[in-house]
Write a protein that holds these residues in place. Structure first.
Motif, mmCIF file in Angstrom:
data_model
loop_
_atom_site.group_PDB
_atom_site.id
_atom_site.type_symbol
_atom_site.label_atom_id
_atom_site.label_comp_id
_atom_site.label_asym_id
_atom_site.label_seq_id
_atom_site.Cartn_x
_atom_site.Cartn_y
_atom_site.Cartn_z
ATOM 1 N N MET A 152 37.935 32.144 59.864
ATOM 2 C CA MET A 152 36.765 32.340 59.645
ATOM 3 C C MET A 152 36.078 33.201 59.892
ATOM 4 O O MET A 152 35.959 33.435 61.348
ATOM 5 N N LYS A 153 35.026 34.110 59.067
ATOM 6 C CA LYS A 153 33.730 34.856 59.862
ATOM 7 C C LYS A 153 33.069 34.804 61.278
ATOM 8 O O LYS A 153 32.623 33.467 60.555
ATOM 9 N N SER A 182 29.410 38.918 62.972
ATOM 10 C CA SER A 182 30.487 40.153 61.586
ATOM 11 C C SER A 182 29.833 40.599 60.495
ATOM 12 O O SER A 182 29.810 41.230 59.898
ATOM 13 N N TRP A 234 45.452 33.559 53.859
ATOM 14 C CA TRP A 234 44.141 33.306 54.464
ATOM 15 C C TRP A 234 44.039 34.404 55.591
ATOM 16 O O TRP A 234 42.601 34.926 55.871
ATOM 17 N N GLU A 235 44.646 34.071 56.677
ATOM 18 C CA GLU A 235 45.135 34.498 58.094
ATOM 19 C C GLU A 235 44.837 36.053 57.518
ATOM 20 O O GLU A 235 44.822 37.156 58.156
ATOM 21 N N GLN A 277 41.393 37.592 56.419
ATOM 22 C CA GLN A 277 40.703 37.103 57.597
ATOM 23 C C GLN A 277 40.487 39.160 58.432
ATOM 24 O O GLN A 277 39.912 39.321 58.963
ATOM 25 N N ASP A 278 42.631 39.278 59.030
ATOM 26 C CA ASP A 278 42.477 40.435 59.066
ATOM 27 C C ASP A 278 42.148 42.214 58.754
ATOM 28 O O ASP A 278 41.256 42.291 59.320
ATOM 29 N N LEU A 290 39.517 41.705 56.944
ATOM 30 C CA LEU A 290 37.757 41.123 56.703
ATOM 31 C C LEU A 290 37.323 42.312 57.799
ATOM 32 O O LEU A 290 36.648 43.145 57.799
ATOM 33 N N ASN A 331 33.219 32.358 53.790
ATOM 34 C CA ASN A 331 33.941 32.618 54.994
ATOM 35 C C ASN A 331 34.177 33.608 55.424
ATOM 36 O O ASN A 331 34.700 34.583 56.469
ATOM 37 N N TYR A 332 34.965 34.586 54.086
ATOM 38 C CA TYR A 332 36.596 35.317 54.521
ATOM 39 C C TYR A 332 35.801 36.485 53.302
ATOM 40 O O TYR A 332 36.753 37.727 53.443
ATOM 41 N N CYS A 333 35.041 36.616 53.342
ATOM 42 C CA CYS A 333 34.239 37.393 52.461
ATOM 43 C C CYS A 333 32.320 38.461 52.642
ATOM 44 O O CYS A 333 31.440 36.806 53.661
#
Length: 512
Positions: free
Chosen positions: A1-2, A6, A114-115, A118-119, A121, A218-220
């Protein structure tokens, strides 16, 4: 998650780059001769986005697509014609379905995880770039899990509706027995038969969608909301008045609640029908400016200028564009002849400036969003050179931290001044003056500069203007500038991007 650390601010009047994620990864796979998913994208691709000055990257079409929607897209006769125009040798397996018939808000397994997201991001944040992802509020895919587990989230019909309007309703076996659900709809167009229409008068539907948004956030850093005006209470009630009669209108708008719960998210609305201001008031930082696009394509320069008379606070929240995945390629819609005028205008107005994958190299073939591959097109050198220059110019601080204002354009002896649009950007230390001829004929005009050249304090009898676009310098008498304004002669679809100074030894010396 972000992580909270960040979250970072973005500069005013940001630059957004839209990528068709599936087509992009397919192209990279072909170029590198191996399967490239989101986590395998070489770092130099992200470096290039940073070098071009993009503030935001929109990965269009990342979410899981619908197998049922894919089957519909492969069998749709009208879509097959579009595939053939865009990709004459298309094959059935290359039709992957619409990115706007979302089965689930999770990365499509063919594109990443998802992983990996996140990478990506993190890599974008390292380069000062925000990540934008899709949110489709109006509908889901036909085989979204809610259609069977929570059919009450959708607009309901009857068996008679399915019989009488088979393109607007469909039956589905649910945990509560057979239900008859509506397909997603824009009231001005036929129903989207690969989608199911969500019911915005059901508070549980709204709660479920907000949970989806919270997960996505959470991812953007932001969401581009598809056809955002469709879920306004008034629009929804009018579209579905025969099927939500008696339902209680929600006390507030969906967007008000969603945006208040995610205040750090960047909210971008695809919106039409003159609803831009309304959505800005509900909290959207940016709303599509389709009216400018349409006027540039089809209207007179005077109508373009009238559009630009709107309040600056409104214009600073508009998304300016010459193309996106829904529109024809700008190389076709405007052509190379008009590019200096419309390209400079779009790139130097206040608001978000949006560029589309392929636009920067002059691609001419619009890709249906259901395809995973695009036809090869060699880059157009003139287009590449234009965008390299205009992106470098508009990466300068004055176009982001400066103040924008329209300028008065007057006749220089004939009516051609009506074809000229002029405005300026000013900051404490800098200024730019933009003049654009939106017509296919030579234009002459005088432009009043609002004291932008330091005319009140500078005692020099002469001035020098440097045109960053043409790399030429122009000199004149300061008293003429004060008395009559700046005289310009613009070639057909010509432009100037003036700063005060002259180039010496490859460096621009600004005169203070």
């Amino acid at each position: 998650m972000k992580p909270q650390s960040s979250v970072f601010s973005f500069r005013s009047h940001p630059h957004l780059y839209e990528i068709n994620t599936w087509v992009w990864l397919h192209d990279l796979s072909q170029k590198l001769n191996r399967t490239i998913r989101l986590g395998d994208v070489p770092d130099h691709e992200w470096d290039e986005l940073q070098a071009k000055g993009f503030d935001c990257l929109w990965l269009m079409g990342l979410w899981e697509r619908s197998p049922l929607g894919r089957r519909i897209a492969r069998q749709h006769a009208d879509l097959q014609k579009e595939y053939a125009k865009a990709l004459p040798d298309w094959q059935e397996f290359e039709v992957v379905g619409s990115p706007y018939a979302i089965r689930a808000y999770q990365p499509d397994p063919e594109l990443g995880s998802w992983e990996q997201l996140q990478d990506v991001l993190g890599k974008l944040h390292d380069r000062g770039i925000k990540l934008i992802l899709d949110f489709v509020p109006n509908h889901t895919a036909l085989d979204h899990e809610w259609t069977t587990s929570h059919p009450e989230y959708y607009v309901q019909g009857t068996s008679r509706d399915v019989t009488n309007f088979p393109s607007q309703f469909f039956p589905i076996e649910t945990s509560q027995g057979i239900r008859y659900l509506a397909h997603g709809k824009d009231p001005n167009c036929p129903s989207w038969t690969d989608t199911a229409q969500l019911d915005y008068f059901n508070p549980d539907t709204r709660k479920a969608l907000i949970r989806e948004l919270q997960q996505v956030a959470n991812y953007c850093d932001g969401v581009r909301c598809d056809m955002a005006m469709l879920v306004l209470n008034e629009v929804f009630a009018q579209t579905w008045k025969n099927h939500v009669k008696g339902n209680v209108w929600p006390a507030g708008e969906f967007w008000t609640e969603a945006i208040s719960l995610l205040p750090h998210c960047m909210w971008i609305a695809e919106v039409y029908w003159d609803r831009e201001w309304e959505l800005q008031q509900l909290g959207f930082q940016f709303t599509y400016d389709k009216r400018l696009y349409d006027r540039l394509r089809h209207s007179t320069p005077h109508e373009v200028a009238l559009h630009l008379q709107a309040d600056t606070s409104f214009q600073s929240k508009l998304v300016r564009f010459l193309e996106n995945h829904d529109e024809p390629r700008s190389a076709v819609a405007f052509g190379n002849v008009r590019l200096p005028a419309v390209g400079v205008l779009m790139a130097t107005l206040p608001g978000m400036r949006m560029y589309h994958q392929g636009q920067l190299t002059g691609k001419r073939i619009r890709i249906p969003v259901q395809l995973c591959r695009a036809q090869d097109e060699p880059p157009d050198e003139a287009t590449v050179a234009f965008y390299d220059r205009i992106l470098a110019i508009t990466n300068e601080d004055v176009f982001h931290a400066g103040k924008w204002a329209m300028l008065t354009v007057r006749s220089a002896g004939d009516d051609s001044f009506n074809n000229v649009v002029a405005y300026q950007w000013t900051s404490d230390r800098d200024f730019r003056l933009i003049a654009v001829n939106l017509s296919p004929m030579v234009a002459h005009a005088y432009i009043r500069l609002n004291g932008a050249l330091g005319m009140e304090s500078n005692t020099s009898p002469h001035y020098t203007l440097y045109d960053e676009f043409s790399d030429l310098s122009f000199e004149g008498k300061r008293k003429d500038l004060i008395q009559s304004g700046l005289y310009v002669r613009l070639d057909p679809f010509g432009c100037h991007i003036f700063s005060m100074g002259v180039k010496e030894g490859g460096n621009l010396k600004l005169k203070k």
